[in-house]
Design an enzyme around this catalytic site. Structure first.
Site, short mmCIF file in Angstrom:
data_model
loop_
_atom_site.label_atom_id
_atom_site.label_comp_id
_atom_site.label_asym_id
_atom_site.label_seq_id
_atom_site.Cartn_x
_atom_site.Cartn_y
_atom_site.Cartn_z
N ARG A 48 0.82 -1.22 0.00
CA ARG A 48 0.00 0.00 0.00
C ARG A 48 0.85 1.27 0.00
O ARG A 48 0.44 2.30 -0.54
CB ARG A 48 -0.94 -0.01 1.21
N ILE A 74 -7.18 7.42 -1.09
CA ILE A 74 -7.05 5.97 -1.10
C ILE A 74 -7.86 5.50 0.10
O ILE A 74 -7.71 6.01 1.22
CB ILE A 74 -5.57 5.52 -1.01
N SER A 75 -8.76 4.56 -0.13
CA SER A 75 -9.72 4.17 0.90
C SER A 75 -9.06 3.52 2.11
O SER A 75 -7.97 2.94 2.03
CB SER A 75 -10.75 3.19 0.33
N GLN A 76 -9.72 3.64 3.24
CA GLN A 76 -9.31 2.98 4.48
C GLN A 76 -9.18 1.48 4.21
O GLN A 76 -10.04 0.87 3.58
CB GLN A 76 -10.38 3.24 5.53
N PRO A 77 -8.10 0.84 4.66
CA PRO A 77 -7.94 -0.60 4.43
C PRO A 77 -9.13 -1.44 4.86
O PRO A 77 -9.48 -2.42 4.19
CB PRO A 77 -6.68 -0.94 5.23
#
EC number: 2.1.1.77
Length: 226
Positions: A48, A74-77
């Site tokens: 990431r 970038i989205s939260q994992p």
């Protein structure tokens, strides 16, 4: 089984981008209710930190969304894991992503061995994402286009994932979903979004489930080269 990535030493990382920090993130995802080991392994494996600006690399394995420029994130994992887990329930082979962004979600899907098609309206983001796919040896088909249109020439798709929030599910995307397929998308205005999972049955009927509250950037129409 995770697809073999072409990892360089910089992809493996060290310190705040190394394996110990990634394992801690996986523990957090498990505690949050993510149970599919395929998803957890993909998130552990895909670097990431290579999908964010170098200045933010030390924060890449925090369970938070991060800015990627152009007003996008970038989205939260956890959200990536939850959306991916919902898609895998349909045992898909061919997946459409609407909103390439950094390329991270597409990379996770490709690492799972899926045939991934992704559409992005912002040219700069798409060019950077393509470089990341090539660097990792991932085969992802991508297009610079209005994501609300989908990719009708390649339809139907076993699964569709939308990584920006519209006011409602987009009819054109639902139409490109194969019978038995799953569409996962955030819906609603800022401050009141829900992650919806739509399942299409063999007769074309649809059933919908609310997977919980989320926060995404808005799903916009039109193209920009920068």
């Amino acid at each position: 089984m995770i697809a073999r990535l072409r990892l360089q030493p910089a992809d493996v990382g060290m310190g705040l981008t190394g394996q110990r920090v990634r394992d801690r993130l996986i523990d957090d995802l498990r505690k949050g209710g993510i149970t599919d080991e395929r998803v957890l392994n993909a998130i552990r494996t895909v670097p990431r930190h290579q999908f964010v600006d170098e200045a933010l690399a030390s924060r890449a394995y925090e369970n938070n969304a991060l800015p990627i420029g152009h007003g996008q994130t970038i989205s939260q994992p956890y959200v990536v894991a939850k959306m991916t887990e919902a898609l895998l329930a349909a045992s898909p082979k061919k997946v459409l992503e609407v909103g390439t962004g950094s390329g991270y979600q597409a990379a996770v899907l490709a690492a799972l061995g899926l045939e991934v098609f992704t559409v992005e309206r912002i040219g700069d983001l798409l060019r950077t994402a393509r470089k990341r796919f090539r660097s990792l040896g991932l085969h992802v088909r991508s297009k610079h286009d209005d994501g609300r249109i989908g990719w009708p020439e390649e339809a139907p798709f076993d699964a569709i994932i939308v990584t920006a929030a519209g006011s409602a599910l987009v009819d054109a995307l639902v139409a490109q979903l194969a019978p038995g397929g799953v569409l996962v998308a955030p819906v609603g205005a800022a401050g009141g979004q829900s992650l919806l999972c739509l399942r299409k049955d063999a007769d074309g009927g649809v059933a919908q489930e609310d997977l919980g509250a989320v926060v995404f950037v808005p799903l916009l129409s039109g193209l920009t080269d920068r």
